[in-house]
Structure formats: C-alpha cells, structure tokens
Design a protein around this motif. Structure first.
Motif, PDB file in Angstrom:
ATOM      1  N   VAL A 278      22.929   7.025  13.371  1.00 36.82           N
ATOM      2  CA  VAL A 278      24.299   7.675  12.942  1.00 36.82           C
ATOM      3  C   VAL A 278      23.866   8.661  11.769  1.00 36.82           C
ATOM      4  N   ARG A 279      22.883   8.301  11.088  1.00 38.31           N
ATOM      5  CA  ARG A 279      22.199   9.104  10.056  1.00 38.31           C
ATOM      6  C   ARG A 279      21.706  10.682  10.371  1.00 38.31           C
ATOM      7  N   MET A 280      21.351  10.353  11.638  1.00 39.51           N
ATOM      8  CA  MET A 280      20.671  11.792  12.374  1.00 39.51           C
ATOM      9  C   MET A 280      21.733  12.533  12.702  1.00 39.51           C
ATOM     10  N   CYS A 281      23.229  12.016  12.763  1.00 32.30           N
ATOM     11  CA  CYS A 281      24.245  13.011  13.255  1.00 32.30           C
ATOM     12  C   CYS A 281      24.808  13.915  11.987  1.00 32.30           C
ATOM     13  N   ASN A 282      24.465  13.579  10.777  1.00 39.05           N
ATOM     14  CA  ASN A 282      24.655  14.306   9.489  1.00 39.05           C
ATOM     15  C   ASN A 282      24.308  15.933   9.565  1.00 39.05           C
ATOM     16  N   LYS A 283      25.450  16.405   9.071  1.00 45.51           N
ATOM     17  CA  LYS A 283      25.403  17.994   9.151  1.00 45.51           C
ATOM     18  C   LYS A 283      24.123  18.353   8.339  1.00 45.51           C
ATOM     19  N   GLU A 284      23.481  17.727   7.433  1.00 48.38           N
ATOM     20  CA  GLU A 284      22.095  18.053   6.749  1.00 48.38           C
ATOM     21  C   GLU A 284      21.166  18.224   7.852  1.00 48.38           C
ATOM     22  N   ARG A 285      21.279  17.421   8.846  1.00 53.18           N
ATOM     23  CA  ARG A 285      19.817  17.417   9.819  1.00 53.18           C
ATOM     24  C   ARG A 285      19.877  18.573  10.524  1.00 53.18           C
ATOM     25  N   LEU A 286      18.553  19.034  11.355  1.00 49.67           N
ATOM     26  CA  LEU A 286      18.702  20.199  12.015  1.00 49.67           C
ATOM     27  C   LEU A 286      19.269  20.020  13.271  1.00 49.67           C
ATOM     28  N   LEU A 287      19.733  21.132  13.969  1.00 50.46           N
ATOM     29  CA  LEU A 287      20.453  21.129  15.180  1.00 50.46           C
ATOM     30  C   LEU A 287      19.911  19.795  16.196  1.00 50.46           C
ATOM     31  N   SER A 312      31.611   3.065  15.175  1.00 53.26           N
ATOM     32  CA  SER A 312      32.843   3.890  14.742  1.00 53.26           C
ATOM     33  C   SER A 312      33.266   3.809  13.127  1.00 53.26           C
ATOM     34  N   ILE A 313      32.806   2.721  12.819  1.00 52.40           N
ATOM     35  CA  ILE A 313      32.994   2.654  11.178  1.00 52.40           C
ATOM     36  C   ILE A 313      31.756   2.639  10.354  1.00 52.40           C
ATOM     37  N   THR A 314      31.155   3.341  10.844  1.00 49.29           N
ATOM     38  CA  THR A 314      29.525   3.507  10.152  1.00 49.29           C
ATOM     39  C   THR A 314      29.580   5.012   9.669  1.00 49.29           C
ATOM     40  N   ASP A 315      29.348   5.093   8.197  1.00 55.29           N
ATOM     41  CA  ASP A 315      29.217   6.620   7.636  1.00 55.29           C
ATOM     42  C   ASP A 315      30.488   7.475   8.136  1.00 55.29           C
ATOM     43  N   HIS A 316      31.587   7.035   8.327  1.00 56.11           N
ATOM     44  CA  HIS A 316      32.944   7.777   8.907  1.00 56.11           C
ATOM     45  C   HIS A 316      32.303   8.630  10.209  1.00 56.11           C
ATOM     46  N   LEU A 317      31.567   8.128  11.145  1.00 53.28           N
ATOM     47  CA  LEU A 317      30.977   8.726  12.356  1.00 53.28           C
ATOM     48  C   LEU A 317      31.951   9.612  13.094  1.00 53.28           C
ATOM     49  N   ILE A 318      33.067   9.170  13.332  1.00 56.34           N
ATOM     50  CA  ILE A 318      34.234   9.819  14.035  1.00 56.34           C
ATOM     51  C   ILE A 318      34.588  11.223  13.468  1.00 56.34           C
ATOM     52  N   ALA A 319      34.776  11.150  12.093  1.00 60.30           N
ATOM     53  CA  ALA A 319      35.010  12.545  11.392  1.00 60.30           C
ATOM     54  C   ALA A 319      33.893  13.167  11.364  1.00 60.30           C
ATOM     55  N   MET A 320      32.669  12.905  11.150  1.00 60.36           N
ATOM     56  CA  MET A 320      31.389  13.642  11.066  1.00 60.36           C
ATOM     57  C   MET A 320      31.059  14.291  12.323  1.00 60.36           C
ATOM     58  N   ILE A 372      39.948   8.832  17.532  1.00 54.12           N
ATOM     59  CA  ILE A 372      39.416  10.201  17.986  1.00 54.12           C
ATOM     60  C   ILE A 372      40.319  10.997  18.507  1.00 54.12           C
ATOM     61  N   ILE A 373      41.326  10.653  19.096  1.00 53.26           N
ATOM     62  CA  ILE A 373      42.362  11.717  19.472  1.00 53.26           C
ATOM     63  C   ILE A 373      43.071  12.337  18.131  1.00 53.26           C
ATOM     64  N   GLU A 374      43.095  11.453  17.222  1.00 57.05           N
ATOM     65  CA  GLU A 374      43.773  12.076  15.788  1.00 57.05           C
ATOM     66  C   GLU A 374      42.829  13.033  15.063  1.00 57.05           C
ATOM     67  N   THR A 375      41.585  12.993  15.594  1.00 56.26           N
ATOM     68  CA  THR A 375      40.724  13.900  15.122  1.00 56.26           C
ATOM     69  C   THR A 375      41.125  15.328  14.968  1.00 56.26           C
ATOM     70  N   GLU A 376      40.940  16.058  14.077  1.00 59.71           N
ATOM     71  CA  GLU A 376      41.230  17.381  13.893  1.00 59.71           C
ATOM     72  C   GLU A 376      40.954  18.133  15.184  1.00 59.71           C
ATOM     73  N   ASN A 377      42.138  18.734  15.747  1.00 60.68           N
ATOM     74  CA  ASN A 377      42.015  19.485  17.077  1.00 60.68           C
ATOM     75  C   ASN A 377      41.292  18.902  18.135  1.00 60.68           C
ATOM     76  N   MET A 378      41.205  17.625  18.528  1.00 61.02           N
ATOM     77  CA  MET A 378      40.462  17.017  19.226  1.00 61.02           C
ATOM     78  C   MET A 378      40.622  17.586  20.658  1.00 61.02           C
ATOM     79  N   MET A 379      42.067  17.315  21.010  1.00 62.62           N
ATOM     80  CA  MET A 379      42.397  17.500  22.472  1.00 62.62           C
ATOM     81  C   MET A 379      42.219  19.067  22.807  1.00 62.62           C
ATOM     82  N   ASP A 380      42.499  19.989  21.866  1.00 53.63           N
ATOM     83  CA  ASP A 380      42.207  21.440  22.050  1.00 53.63           C
ATOM     84  C   ASP A 380      40.774  21.602  22.455  1.00 53.63           C
ATOM     85  N   ARG A 381      40.077  20.869  21.688  1.00 53.87           N
ATOM     86  CA  ARG A 381      38.496  20.899  21.618  1.00 53.87           C
ATOM     87  C   ARG A 381      37.995  20.418  23.069  1.00 53.87           C
ATOM     88  N   ILE A 382      38.591  19.515  23.572  1.00 51.95           N
ATOM     89  CA  ILE A 382      38.465  18.761  25.073  1.00 51.95           C
ATOM     90  C   ILE A 382      38.614  19.966  26.128  1.00 51.95           C
TER      91      ILE A 382
END
Length: 666
Positions: A278-287, A312-320, A372-382
């Motif tokens: 989960v920590r590796m998914c942080n935006k501070e990490r390289l692509l 799903s409840i670790t470090d706000h992963l879904i939003a991350m 997941i579906i309530e995440t910002e613009n999720m359905m549009d992204r799919i």
C-alpha cells in the motif's frame, strides 16, 4: 578358452555398431557448411529416442566436434542451434552420456553461447543446460563457478516463455537447501551482505515462487544463518532498506502466500507485506514503484475477502488510487525533464495498475464496491479506459467493470447512468481473446433480468454477437456466450426467445449439447430451460423444435453424465410437461416415459424429485386430457412407485408423491 574368446567377440560387435554410425560423425568434417548442417540435422533425427545411437556417437567422438562447431563464430546461427539441440538430445540418454558431455567441458561452452544475441540459439543452449543440470551426476556447483552467470541468467528470464521455463528449472534444481547460499546467501554474520548479489537472489526467489507451490513450500522452510527465509524477507521490508529491495521482498512473500506456503492471516502478510505494498502506491513514489506496488497488491488480495477488506481501509487506499489517473499533475514534483518525458509516455501503466487493483478490491464486498464507484469520476474513467489504445489498460478497465458488475445495486444505478454497455459492446466487436473473455463475463452480468442495461443491449445486436461466441474454439468464450444467452432468455418475451433459437440454429444447439466441457453443457441446458418457460412459449417452441429437443433430452439421459446434468435435463422435461400441447410429445414417447419411471426409482433424491415434477405436470386434474394421461401412467406402473415414495424418509419426496396421488383420487 571361453574367457579368451569373450573380449574379441564384444569388440567385434561394438566395431560393427559404431561403423554403422561413423558416417554421421564423418559428415561433421565436410568442407561444405551446408552439408555439415544437413549432417547435424540427420544426426538429430537419428538419436531421438535411440540410446544406443547416442552412446555410439559419443564413443566415435561426435561431442568435441559438435562443441567446436557450436563455439565457432563463423558457424551459422542455424548450425550452432542444431548442434545445441543434438547435444541436448545426447544428454537425455543415460547418466554415462551426461558424464561424457561434462568431461568434454560442455557447460562452459553452453554458458558462452548464452551471450549470443540470437534467441533461438540461446533457448537451445538453455534447454541443453536444463537437461544436464537436472541430471543427478552433474555437480550443481558448476553453475556458480563464474560469478557473472547468475546475473546473466536473471537478465535472460524475460526474453521468452522458454527462457523463463528453462532457467527456472535450472534454479529450482540447483538452488535447493544447501545451495541457497550460492544464489546470494553467503556464509556471513549478516545474510545477503552484498546488496548487488542480494537483489539478484531476491529476484530469483520471486521468479521461482510465482505460481509454484512446490518451490514456495521449499523456500518457506529454508534456514539462512539460523533464520527462516520469510523472516529475512520481512526484515527487507523495513523502510530504511532500498525501495527495490522492499518491493521485491514483498513480491516474494506475496507469491509464497498465493502458492499456499504462507497463510493469508499470517502477521507477515497482514502487518508487513500488505502495508508495504500500500505504501508503494503513494504519490511520492516513482511511477515504476507505484505500478509494481499496485499490481503486486492486486495479486495478493485477489482471492481473499479479508485481505480485500483490510487493504480497502489501509492508508485511504481507494482514494489514493484516484491519483493514478491524474498523473503527472500540473504541480508535479518532477523537475527532471527526462524523467517527466519518460513518465508521460508510461502514464498509461499507472491507469492499468489502478484498474487492476480496484478489480481485486471490489471482487466480493458490496461496501467496497460502493466506495470505489463513489470515487471521483470513477465510472467516467472506466468508460474512457475501455476505449484506450493500450490493450493492457483496456483489459484492466474491463476487469474492473466486471468486478463492479457483481453488484445488483450498481447494475441498477451507476451502470445505467453512465451507459457502460455501449463501450463494452464496442470492446466485444474487435478484441483479443483475453479481453473478450472478461468483457463477455461482464456482459453476462449486465443481462441479468434486474439489470436496466438488458433491453438496450438486446437492441444493439447482442444476440448475433453472443451466438458467434458459442462457436469459438476458446472454451471460456463458449461458456460465456451460452451463459449470456441463458441470462437473456430468462423471463424474456417470445420474440427474444425466437431470435435466440434462430441465431443459434438447431445444429449449433446440438453441438453445444454434445460439448465435452460440462460447463458448456450445463449452461446450454440452462438456456433450454429458460426458453421453455411459460406455457404459450413452451408450446410454440416445441411445435417448431420439439423433435430435436426430445432427441437431445433422450441422448443426455442415456449418456454418461453427472447428477447435475441429468437433474437439469429432467427439469427441462418437467417444463415441457407443463405445456398445453407440448406434453403430448412426452406422452406419445414411450422411451421417455420409461426413463422418467426409471429416475423416479433412482438412488439419488435430486433425480427422483426432478422426475416427480414431470409426473405431477402430466397428471394435473384441472387440465384437459388428464384422465387419459393418468390411465396411461398407471398402466406403466407409475402409481405403484408413487405409493412407495409416499413412504419415503425424504420429506420432499414424500410430500410430492402424496400430492401426485391426490390427483388420482380427485
């Protein structure tokens, strides 16, 4: 005297045999390179499955010449490859053959061959090395005589499916227990002291453990300087270790867990591996780190509900993960122009990794799917992901959609609001099989009777598309095609049912009913059962297809099929028996009546009950002609069986039999 004669006799036989093989060796010295190549090819054909011929050629000195030709840069790639193939064939003979090859220093020659740029030649060398190293007479230390060999083999792993297969087999044989040290675990107070060798060893373990229960079970019990290997991997997850080491250690533990060597509720998974990923998914990490972290985490939690909930409840992963779609942002911290250019070209990898992880997170839990579906613009992204140029993004977007389509609530709301069926149908028109399989599985869910998408999908020409899938050579596509049609036919209008039968054709329906795969057969029977529901529909379909359907039912009831298949077939008969005119197709078919009678007395209660439904529908008093049907069934002994079943210890059978008998008394 006999003792004196024995030796010359053996020599005579040997000289005769070797003489017949000598021309193969002689041709290796021909000045014409084409004749040499043909000679090697003929030798290859001569030694296949012939241990005597292999031994003869070794005695005649073929090995040194083959090795010479293999190492000559002036030799063509085809010749060098064929030489490696023949040497590999010789090695597949007896242990003495392998000893002879080792005496000729075959291993250094083959390892040198791995430096060639030609993939086919590399694969032939690796195949031969695999055969030699898996022989019990080969000292495994020969693999580690040169420190550059292991890193080079690691680099070759990704060249092709065959390089991976052969190298993994070499490693899995030569890296067992006492040889783990040679893969990087040096005898030292600090295990894996040298970081360079340590990373190669970790990569080796991750490759070996992936989808390999046998190797994973071995790894989990390996002791290095008194510590178990998983404990060493856990130490490498610490934040002060290099990121590459943390990631690769997490992959090792993930692969060992998925292979069944480590429990999913083990602390090293829940408290160490999962949080690290989960920590590796942080935006501070390289692509690259974010991509690898998300993909590995998706694999770790893919089949385990509890791990999905914890993640799903670790470090706000879904939003991350929503940040994966905004990369690089206008306020990006990347100041290196080259790095920015690289990341822009590879930003699609972030999107596919995010879709993949969302798919795993939402595989089972309704609350997680909602988040997941309530995440910002999720359905549009799919929806956008379904039409991306990258096949990996499209596949991951479809997987994500498939995972979310398991939600009844979302099928009725978000899926309808965003008309996801439109891009999905477009994907199904022209895509590789791996995408088609997931897309068609998703379509199965969108065609369930409570899905608002069902009607517009039908209007868009889905029947023709699905009927074509049932003819695919790909088993998963055949299953999904017929499954979707089964869902489509459930409580459908007569016109839709007629369109399905027209699109499939009787011939194709029979083909599916005789398919060797039980899933295809069960789904086809399910389709027939859904088609033959409601009386007007039953009578209409049986009036046009009755003969063929009754023939198919007979064949299945007579065939070697499991209980579930026969139960489903008897339920189809029960539906036919519920028709007004269709039931006459049963009453005028003595063979079918005898089969129903047989299954009423079967040892399996499910089959007895299904057969009883047929009888109940045939004898129901309120329907025209019931008296004649009752009389005919009494004549063939059905009433006697009903009396017996009314005394059954099975309450369902007992009640059903009593209800049927009441029809005779009414």
């Amino acid at each position: 005297m006999a003792c004196v004669l024995e030796t010359p006799l053996r020599m005579s036989v040997l000289s005769e045999v070797t003489a017949s093989s000598r021309h193969y060796v002689d041709r290796l010295y021909d000045p014409d390179p084409q004749k040499v190549l043909q000679g090697v090819i003929d030798m290859k054909n001569a030694v296949i499955g012939n241990n005597k011929q292999k031994a003869n050629l070794i005695v005649l000195g073929a090995v040194p010449r083959l090795l010479y030709l293999l190492q000559q840069e002036t030799s063509s790639t085809e010749l060098r490859t064929e030489c490696a193939v023949v040497l590999g064939s010789l090695a597949m003979g007896t242990e003495n053959n392998v000893k002879s090859l080792l005496d000729c220093h075959i291993i250094p020659a083959l390892l040198q061959g791995l430096l060639s740029p030609e993939l086919k030649f590399i694969e032939a060398c690796l195949r031969c090395l695999r055969t030699i190293f898996t022989s019990p007479v080969t000292p495994e230390e020969l693999l580690y005589a040169d420190a550059t060999v292991i890193p080079h083999l690691m680099a070759l792993l990704s060249r092709s499916r065959y390089t991976q297969e052969y190298i993994c087999q070499i490693f899995s044989h030569c890296c067992k227990l006492r040889h783990w040290h040679s893969c990087g675990f040096k005898s030292s107070p600090q295990p894996l002291l040298c970081a360079n060798v340590r990373m190669q060893a970790l990569k080796c373990f991750s490759v070996l453990a992936f989808e390999n229960p046998q190797v994973s079970m071995t790894l989990v019990n390996v002791l290095v300087d008194g510590e178990l290997l998983p404990q060493i991997f856990v130490k490498m997850l610490q934040r002060d270790k290099p990121i590459e080491m943390q990631l690769t250690s997490a992959k090792c533990l993930t692969y060992m867990c998925r292979a069944g060597a480590i429990r999913t509720d083990d602390n090293c998974i829940i408290l160490k591996t999962l949080p690290t990923l989960v920590r590796m998914c942080n935006k501070e990490r390289l692509l690259e780190e974010r991509v690898e972290g998300a993909e590995t985490l998706a694999y770790l939690i893919e089949t385990d509900v509890e791990l999905q909930r914890i993640a799903s409840i670790t470090d706000h992963l879904i939003a991350m993960l929503s940040d994966y779609f905004k990369y690089p942002s206008s306020v990006s911290a990347i100041t290196d122009i080259k790095r920015l250019d690289h990341d822009l070209k590879h930003a699609h990898e972030l999107r596919q990794a995010a879709f993949k992880l969302y798919a795993s997170l939402g595989a089972n839990d309704e609350d997680i799917r909602k988040k997941i579906i309530e995440t910002e613009n999720m359905m549009d992204r799919i929806v956008n992901g379904l039409s991306e140029s990258s096949i990996k993004v499209r596949l991951s977007a479809v997987r994500c959609l498939h995972s979310l389509s398991r939600s009844v609530q979302q099928l009725r709301t978000s899926f309808q609001d965003h008309a996801v069926w439109k891009p999905l149908m477009k994907v199904l028109q022209n895509a590789p099989d791996e995408v088609l399989v997931v897309a068609s599985s998703t379509l199965c869910n969108l065609l369930l009777e409570f899905s608002p998408s069902k009607e517009p999908i039908l209007e868009s020409g889905a029947i023709e598309l699905l009927c074509s899938l049932t003819q695919s050579e790909n088993l998963a596509l055949r299953v999904n095609g017929i499954w979707a049609l089964m869902n489509m036919a459930f409580q459908a209008e007569q016109k839709i049912k007629a369109d399905i039968l027209r699109g499939l054709s009787t011939e194709q329906l029979f083909q599916l009913l005789s398919d060797s795969d039980v899933n295809v057969l069960m789904k086809t029977l399910g389709l027939l059962r859904n088609l033959l529901s409601t009386r007007p529909h039953i009578d209409q379909i049986m009036s046009t297809h009755g003969k063929q359907i009754m023939q198919a039912v007979t064949l299945i009831l007579e065939g070697e099929h499991n209980i579930e298949v026969k139960e489903q077939t008897l339920c189809i008969l029960a539906n036919i028996a519920d028709g007004t005119t269709a039931k006459e197709l049963i009453m005028t078919n003595d063979d079918i009546l005898q089969k129903i009678k047989y299954y009423m007395s079967h040892s399996n209660a499910k089959l007895q009950l299904a057969a009883m439904f047929c009888i109940s529908n045939l004898i129901w008093n309120e329907e025209e002609g019931s008296q004649e049907r009752q009389d005919k069934l009494r004549d063939i002994g059905i009433v006697d069986i009903l009396h017996k079943l009314s005394q059954s210890s099975d309450p369902n059978l007992c009640d059903k039999a009593k209800t049927a008998l009441q029809q005779y008394l009414a």
